[in-house]
Design a protein around this motif. Structure first.
Motif, PDB file in Angstrom:
ATOM      1  N   HIS A   1      24.496   6.736  -4.249  1.00 42.91           N
ATOM      2  CA  HIS A   1      24.761   8.025  -4.883  1.00 42.91           C
ATOM      3  C   HIS A   1      25.359   9.036  -3.912  1.00 42.91           C
ATOM      4  CE1 HIS A   1      22.135   6.566  -8.292  1.00 42.91           C
ATOM      5  NE2 HIS A   1      23.292   6.910  -8.843  1.00 42.91           N
TER       6      HIS A   1
ATOM      7  N   CYS B   1      20.441   8.561  -2.271  1.00 43.19           N
ATOM      8  CA  CYS B   1      20.463   7.216  -1.698  1.00 43.19           C
ATOM      9  C   CYS B   1      21.898   6.894  -1.281  1.00 43.19           C
ATOM     10  CB  CYS B   1      19.985   6.204  -2.733  1.00 43.19           C
ATOM     11  SG  CYS B   1      21.153   5.982  -4.086  1.00 43.19           S
TER      12      CYS B   1
ATOM     13  N   LYS C   1      18.834  11.129  -7.972  1.00 43.03           N
ATOM     14  CA  LYS C   1      19.426  10.521  -9.164  1.00 43.03           C
ATOM     15  C   LYS C   1      18.753   9.229  -9.613  1.00 43.03           C
ATOM     16  CE  LYS C   1      23.678  12.881  -8.643  1.00 43.03           C
ATOM     17  NZ  LYS C   1      25.113  12.920  -8.600  1.00 43.03           N
ATOM     18  N   CYS C   2      18.246   8.416  -8.659  1.00 46.15           N
ATOM     19  CA  CYS C   2      17.736   7.111  -9.084  1.00 46.15           C
ATOM     20  C   CYS C   2      16.367   6.790  -8.493  1.00 46.15           C
ATOM     21  CB  CYS C   2      18.722   6.017  -8.704  1.00 46.15           C
ATOM     22  SG  CYS C   2      18.731   5.672  -6.946  1.00 46.15           S
TER      23      CYS C   2
ATOM     24  N   CYS D   1      15.843   9.530  -3.766  1.00 47.24           N
ATOM     25  CA  CYS D   1      17.125   9.984  -4.301  1.00 47.24           C
ATOM     26  C   CYS D   1      16.881  10.795  -5.570  1.00 47.24           C
ATOM     27  CB  CYS D   1      17.998   8.771  -4.623  1.00 47.24           C
ATOM     28  SG  CYS D   1      19.514   9.166  -5.517  1.00 47.24           S
TER      29      CYS D   1
HETATM   30 ZN   LIG Z   1      20.334   7.037  -5.975  1.00 50.51          ZN
END
Ligand SMILES: [Zn+2]
Ligand code: SF4
Ligand SMILES: [Zn+2]
Lengths: 70, 318
Positions: free
Chosen positions: B25, B22, B5-6, B3
């Motif tokens: 997100h 993910c 973002k994370c 992902c």
């Molecule tokens: Zn994520």
């Protein structure tokens, strides 16, 4: 297609079943089955996967058709 | 793939945005983007009541889910078309809609059973009126009924689940035939007026069909997976195939096709100028706007269908 052995993965798409060698990426496997990767989602054991995932021996993959008409 | 973002495992990779996300997100991204499009295209305001046309398919149920999650006052409208053909299409799709509505007591589900209200199912009416595939009859009936229910129940906005693949396929079709009248009107928002009294909006029009399907799947929405039995060889499916073939080699093709069309039309108003308005009358039977003298096409259709059925009854030996 050939009888299944442990070095293959199975793809289910609508009423069809495809058998592909394990070790290839899901994207390559989809293309090999003459499907367009843009038009399916890849689900293994209820989990959604990205198409770079390597298919493992014995994997059973469900390809979810995403295109609807009408 | 991770992902963006994370760095958890990604569930989807959107090549046209070079964005992998993910589950958590991706769901949040779909909701935020929808909110952004609603504002960007000035679709509706927070306090407006929105009627969502739900078919039981992934797009319309995803749309309803997103609007409710975002806190909009969104109710559903299901039109029972009476399509069976051995597939129980209408029955199954209605079951999906009801199951969704049952999980959302904050929203109202309106249902119109075409056969009960008008006297024949869509396939039956199509036999009499359009002879052949029922899609024209079906489209005409859906447009009319959506307008009517929205008007009667006091909704100012009607939202449909059209996704980018739908819009790009329609655009391709209209371009291949240079249907100027349709090209002029196609877009995320259709203002009230010619097509009825409500504003029509398509909040999902920039999402790929793959994304709305992924959203429905990840949210655990039970939708009807099988096609309407009449959709099998729909031309729109051919257009989608063509566009996806382009997309496979060149990610973003279908998105650019649609967005650049909207941009070109906005930047070059002379490209598709507004024509001097058509003269509209109120249909004497149902009151909806029509360009016909006398009854609108919808009312004429049912009139013919009912007369045909009455005749059939009269000539059937007892
Ligand atoms: Zn994520
Ligand atoms: S495929 Fe045709 S008949 Fe079926 S729902 Fe769509 S428009 Fe109606
Ligand atoms: Zn009328």
């Amino acid at each position: 297609m050939a009888a299944s052995d442990s070095a293959t993965a199975i793809l289910h798409f609508r009423h069809q079943t495809f058998e592909v060698p394990a070790g290839m990426s899901a994207r390559d496997a989809i293309v090999r089955c003459h499907l367009n990767p843009e038009t399916v989602l890849i689900v293994r054991e209820g989990e959604l996967l990205t198409d770079d995932v390597q298919l493992q021996p014995g994997d059973r993959i469900r390809l979810v058709a995403v295109i609807s008409g009408g | 793939m991770k992902c963006r973002k994370c760095s958890a495992r990604a569930v989807i990779n959107m090549r046209q945005h070079k964005l992998a996300l993910c589950k958590t997100h991706f769901i949040a991204w779909m909701q935020e983007q929808t909110e952004r499009f609603i504002h960007h295209y000035r679709m509706f305001a927070r306090d407006e009541r929105v009627l969502v046309a739900v078919s039981g398919g992934k797009d319309s149920l995803a749309l309803w889910d997103i609007l409710l999650t975002l806190g909009y006052r969104a109710d559903g409208l299901y039109i029972d078309l009476g399509i069976d053909e051995g597939t129980a299409y209408s029955e199954t799709s209605y079951a999906c809609v009801r199951a969704f509505a049952a999980r959302h007591p904050e929203a109202v589900l309106h249902t119109v059973d075409v056969a009960a209200v008008y006297g024949a199912s869509i396939p039956e009416a199509a036999q009499v009126f359009h002879q052949g595939k029922p899609c024209s009859t079906c489209g005409l009936a859906k447009r009319h009924i959506m307008n009517r229910v929205a008007g009667d129940k006091g909704y100012s906005v009607l939202a449909t689940g059209h996704n980018l693949d739908d819009e790009a396929a329609t655009l391709l079709g209209n371009t291949l035939s240079w249907s100027v009248e349709y090209l002029r009107r196609q877009g995320p928002v259709l203002p009230p007026g010619e097509a009825g009294l409500v504003r029509k909006v398509k909040p999902l029009c920039r999402f790929y069909e793959r994304e709305t399907a992924a959203y429905a799947l990840l949210r655990g929405i039970d939708y009807i997976y099988d096609e309407c039995p009449f959709a099998a060889d729909a031309t729109s499916l051919r257009y989608k195939e063509l566009l996806n073939a382009l997309e496979q080699d060149s990610p973003g093709s279908k998105l650019r096709f649609y967005l650049n069309f909207l941009r070109a039309r906005e930047q070059h108003p002379d490209f598709l100028p507004d024509e001097a308005g058509l003269t509209l009358h109120a249909c004497p039977t149902c009151g909806q706007a029509t360009t016909n003298d006398g009854d609108c096409t919808f009312c004429r259709m049912w009139d013919r269908v009912r007369r045909f059925k009455a005749q059939e009854v009269a000539t059937t030996p007892a």
